[in-house]
Design a protein around this motif. Structure first.
Motif, PDB file in Angstrom:
ATOM      1  N   VAL A 181       0.817  -1.192  -0.165  1.00 13.96           N
ATOM      2  CA  VAL A 181       0.066   0.008  -0.012  1.00 13.96           C
ATOM      3  C   VAL A 181       1.119   1.175  -0.150  1.00 13.96           C
ATOM      4  CG1 VAL A 181      -1.630   1.381   1.257  1.00 13.96           C
ATOM      5  CG2 VAL A 181      -1.819  -1.204   1.030  1.00 13.96           C
ATOM      6  N   PHE A 182       0.674   2.268  -0.903  1.00 15.81           N
ATOM      7  CA  PHE A 182       1.575   3.278  -0.788  1.00 15.81           C
ATOM      8  C   PHE A 182       0.444   4.614  -0.328  1.00 15.81           C
ATOM      9  CE2 PHE A 182       2.960   0.772  -4.219  1.00 15.81           C
ATOM     10  CZ  PHE A 182       4.367   0.724  -4.144  1.00 15.81           C
ATOM     11  N   VAL A 183       1.213   5.183   0.662  1.00 20.77           N
ATOM     12  CA  VAL A 183       0.401   6.466   1.361  1.00 20.77           C
ATOM     13  C   VAL A 183       0.947   7.440   0.702  1.00 20.77           C
ATOM     14  CG1 VAL A 183       0.037   7.389   3.378  1.00 20.77           C
ATOM     15  CG2 VAL A 183      -0.024   4.877   3.325  1.00 20.77           C
ATOM     16  N   HIS A 184       0.304   8.485   0.157  1.00 18.71           N
ATOM     17  CA  HIS A 184       1.001   9.701  -0.198  1.00 18.71           C
ATOM     18  C   HIS A 184       0.637  10.841   0.828  1.00 18.71           C
ATOM     19  CE1 HIS A 184       1.892   8.739  -4.486  1.00 18.71           C
ATOM     20  NE2 HIS A 184       1.024   7.657  -4.407  1.00 18.71           N
ATOM     21  N   VAL A 185       1.701  11.624   1.143  1.00 19.53           N
ATOM     22  CA  VAL A 185       1.448  12.548   2.223  1.00 19.53           C
ATOM     23  C   VAL A 185       1.879  13.781   1.679  1.00 19.53           C
ATOM     24  CG1 VAL A 185       2.416  13.297   4.421  1.00 19.53           C
ATOM     25  CG2 VAL A 185       2.684  10.714   3.995  1.00 19.53           C
ATOM     26  N   LEU A 186       0.738  14.477   1.558  1.00 18.69           N
ATOM     27  CA  LEU A 186       0.856  15.905   0.968  1.00 18.69           C
ATOM     28  C   LEU A 186       0.502  17.013   1.824  1.00 18.69           C
ATOM     29  CD1 LEU A 186      -1.518  15.288  -1.986  1.00 18.69           C
ATOM     30  CD2 LEU A 186       0.851  15.040  -2.104  1.00 18.69           C
ATOM     31  N   ASP A 187       1.631  17.930   2.131  1.00 24.50           N
ATOM     32  CA  ASP A 187       1.610  19.111   3.009  1.00 24.50           C
ATOM     33  C   ASP A 187       0.963  18.538   4.447  1.00 24.50           C
ATOM     34  OD1 ASP A 187       1.660  21.757   3.548  1.00 24.50           O
ATOM     35  OD2 ASP A 187      -0.484  22.074   3.246  1.00 24.50           O
ATOM     36  N   TRP A 188       1.666  17.770   4.969  1.00 24.71           N
ATOM     37  CA  TRP A 188       1.284  17.224   6.254  1.00 24.71           C
ATOM     38  C   TRP A 188       2.627  17.699   7.389  1.00 24.71           C
ATOM     39  CZ3 TRP A 188      -2.778  15.708   8.725  1.00 24.71           C
ATOM     40  CH2 TRP A 188      -2.884  15.147   9.881  1.00 24.71           C
ATOM     41  N   PRO A 189       2.346  18.811   8.022  1.00 27.94           N
ATOM     42  CA  PRO A 189       3.423  19.466   8.783  1.00 27.94           C
ATOM     43  C   PRO A 189       3.915  18.557  10.333  1.00 27.94           C
ATOM     44  CG  PRO A 189       1.492  20.619   9.374  1.00 27.94           C
ATOM     45  CD  PRO A 189       1.107  19.478   8.242  1.00 27.94           C
ATOM     46  N   ASP A 190       2.999  17.738  10.650  1.00 31.25           N
ATOM     47  CA  ASP A 190       3.340  16.905  11.813  1.00 31.25           C
ATOM     48  C   ASP A 190       3.966  15.688  11.370  1.00 31.25           C
ATOM     49  OD1 ASP A 190       1.920  18.927  13.355  1.00 31.25           O
ATOM     50  OD2 ASP A 190       0.121  17.944  12.929  1.00 31.25           O
ATOM     51  N   ARG A 191       4.954  15.111  12.549  1.00 34.34           N
ATOM     52  CA  ARG A 191       5.496  13.925  12.182  1.00 34.34           C
ATOM     53  C   ARG A 191       4.448  12.624  12.690  1.00 34.34           C
ATOM     54  NH1 ARG A 191      11.020  12.970  14.584  1.00 34.34           N
ATOM     55  NH2 ARG A 191      10.958  11.097  13.322  1.00 34.34           N
ATOM     56  N   PRO A 192       3.608  12.621  13.582  1.00 37.94           N
ATOM     57  CA  PRO A 192       2.587  11.527  13.570  1.00 37.94           C
ATOM     58  C   PRO A 192       1.493  11.795  12.571  1.00 37.94           C
ATOM     59  CG  PRO A 192       2.451  13.034  15.586  1.00 37.94           C
ATOM     60  CD  PRO A 192       3.370  13.467  14.786  1.00 37.94           C
ATOM     61  N   LEU A 193       0.976  10.521  12.048  1.00 42.07           N
ATOM     62  CA  LEU A 193      -0.052  10.383  11.035  1.00 42.07           C
ATOM     63  C   LEU A 193      -0.853   9.360  11.260  1.00 42.07           C
ATOM     64  CD1 LEU A 193      -1.008  11.338   8.205  1.00 42.07           C
ATOM     65  CD2 LEU A 193       0.542   9.842   7.168  1.00 42.07           C
ATOM     66  N   ALA A 194      -2.143   9.434  11.670  1.00 42.04           N
ATOM     67  CA  ALA A 194      -3.080   8.457  12.047  1.00 42.04           C
ATOM     68  C   ALA A 194      -3.640   8.016  10.811  1.00 42.04           C
ATOM     69  CB  ALA A 194      -3.992   8.859  13.164  1.00 42.04           C
ATOM     70  N   LEU A 195      -3.846   6.604  10.651  1.00 38.49           N
ATOM     71  CA  LEU A 195      -4.675   6.152   9.651  1.00 38.49           C
ATOM     72  C   LEU A 195      -5.594   5.075  10.019  1.00 38.49           C
ATOM     73  CD1 LEU A 195      -1.425   5.422   7.223  1.00 38.49           C
ATOM     74  CD2 LEU A 195      -3.260   7.294   7.080  1.00 38.49           C
ATOM     75  N   PRO A 196      -6.530   4.687   9.368  1.00 38.49           N
ATOM     76  CA  PRO A 196      -7.442   3.722   9.592  1.00 38.49           C
ATOM     77  C   PRO A 196      -6.895   2.172   9.593  1.00 38.49           C
ATOM     78  CG  PRO A 196      -8.219   4.521   7.612  1.00 38.49           C
ATOM     79  CD  PRO A 196      -6.928   5.558   8.090  1.00 38.49           C
ATOM     80  N   ALA A 197      -7.604   1.382  10.183  1.00 34.89           N
ATOM     81  CA  ALA A 197      -7.083  -0.198   9.878  1.00 34.89           C
ATOM     82  C   ALA A 197      -7.310  -0.419   8.546  1.00 34.89           C
ATOM     83  CB  ALA A 197      -7.872  -1.037  10.973  1.00 34.89           C
ATOM     84  N   LEU A 198      -6.337  -1.227   8.043  1.00 35.38           N
ATOM     85  CA  LEU A 198      -6.504  -1.658   6.668  1.00 35.38           C
ATOM     86  C   LEU A 198      -6.979  -3.241   6.436  1.00 35.38           C
ATOM     87  CD1 LEU A 198      -3.075  -0.298   5.443  1.00 35.38           C
ATOM     88  CD2 LEU A 198      -5.239   0.625   5.165  1.00 35.38           C
ATOM     89  N   GLY A 199      -7.303  -3.787   7.559  1.00 32.09           N
ATOM     90  CA  GLY A 199      -8.031  -5.160   7.347  1.00 32.09           C
ATOM     91  C   GLY A 199      -6.909  -6.222   7.553  1.00 32.09           C
ATOM     92  N   ARG A 200      -5.416  -5.845   7.463  1.00 31.33           N
ATOM     93  CA  ARG A 200      -4.420  -6.899   7.692  1.00 31.33           C
ATOM     94  C   ARG A 200      -3.212  -6.057   8.456  1.00 31.33           C
ATOM     95  NH1 ARG A 200      -2.315  -9.715   2.487  1.00 31.33           N
ATOM     96  NH2 ARG A 200      -3.115  -8.091   1.396  1.00 31.33           N
ATOM     97  N   ARG A 201      -2.547  -6.789   9.027  1.00 33.92           N
ATOM     98  CA  ARG A 201      -1.588  -6.149   9.821  1.00 33.92           C
ATOM     99  C   ARG A 201      -0.510  -5.680   8.654  1.00 33.92           C
ATOM    100  NH1 ARG A 201       2.930  -6.141  12.951  1.00 33.92           N
ATOM    101  NH2 ARG A 201       4.031  -8.130  13.532  1.00 33.92           N
ATOM    102  N   VAL A 202       0.024  -4.507   9.345  1.00 32.61           N
ATOM    103  CA  VAL A 202       1.435  -3.960   8.537  1.00 32.61           C
ATOM    104  C   VAL A 202       2.750  -4.235   9.386  1.00 32.61           C
ATOM    105  CG1 VAL A 202       2.445  -1.712   7.897  1.00 32.61           C
ATOM    106  CG2 VAL A 202      -0.095  -1.722   8.066  1.00 32.61           C
ATOM    107  N   VAL A 203       3.340  -5.134   8.401  1.00 40.65           N
ATOM    108  CA  VAL A 203       4.799  -5.620   8.924  1.00 40.65           C
ATOM    109  C   VAL A 203       5.918  -4.721   8.849  1.00 40.65           C
ATOM    110  CG1 VAL A 203       3.638  -8.015   8.750  1.00 40.65           C
ATOM    111  CG2 VAL A 203       5.158  -7.170   6.727  1.00 40.65           C
TER     112      VAL A 203
END
Length: 67
Positions: free
Chosen positions: A1-23
Motif C-alpha cells: 500500500v502506498f500512502v501519499h503524504v501531501l502538506d502534512w506538517p506533523d510527524r505523527p500520522l494516524a490512519l484507519p485499519a487496513l484489514g491486515r497487519r502492517v509488517v
C-alpha cells in the motif's frame, strides 16, 4: 500500500485499519524505516521530518501476507 503524504506538517500520522497487519513501513525515496504503532482500530506512523522541496512523500506499507 502506498500512502501519499501531501502538506502534512506533523510527524505523527494516524490512519484507519487496513484489514491486515502492517509488517513494515518505509519511505519510498531512500527506504528509511518509518516507526508505526497498530491497534485494532488503526495505526499511527511517525514520519521523518519533511523537506520544503518535497511536495509529496510516499510511505510504503507492507501488509502481512504480501511479498
Amino acid at each position: 500500500v502506498f500512502v501519499h503524504v501531501l502538506d502534512w506538517p506533523d510527524r505523527p500520522l494516524a490512519l484507519p485499519a487496513l484489514g491486515r497487519r502492517v509488517v513494515r513501513a518505509q519511505m519510498l525515496a531512500g527506504g528509511e524505516r518509518v516507526p508505526l504503532t497498530q491497534t485494532a482500530s488503526g495505526m499511527t506512523l511517525t514520519l521523518p521530518p519533511g523537506r520544503a522541496d518535497e511536495p509529496d512523500r510516499v510511505v510504503v506499507l507492507v501488509l502481512q501476507g504480501s511479498r
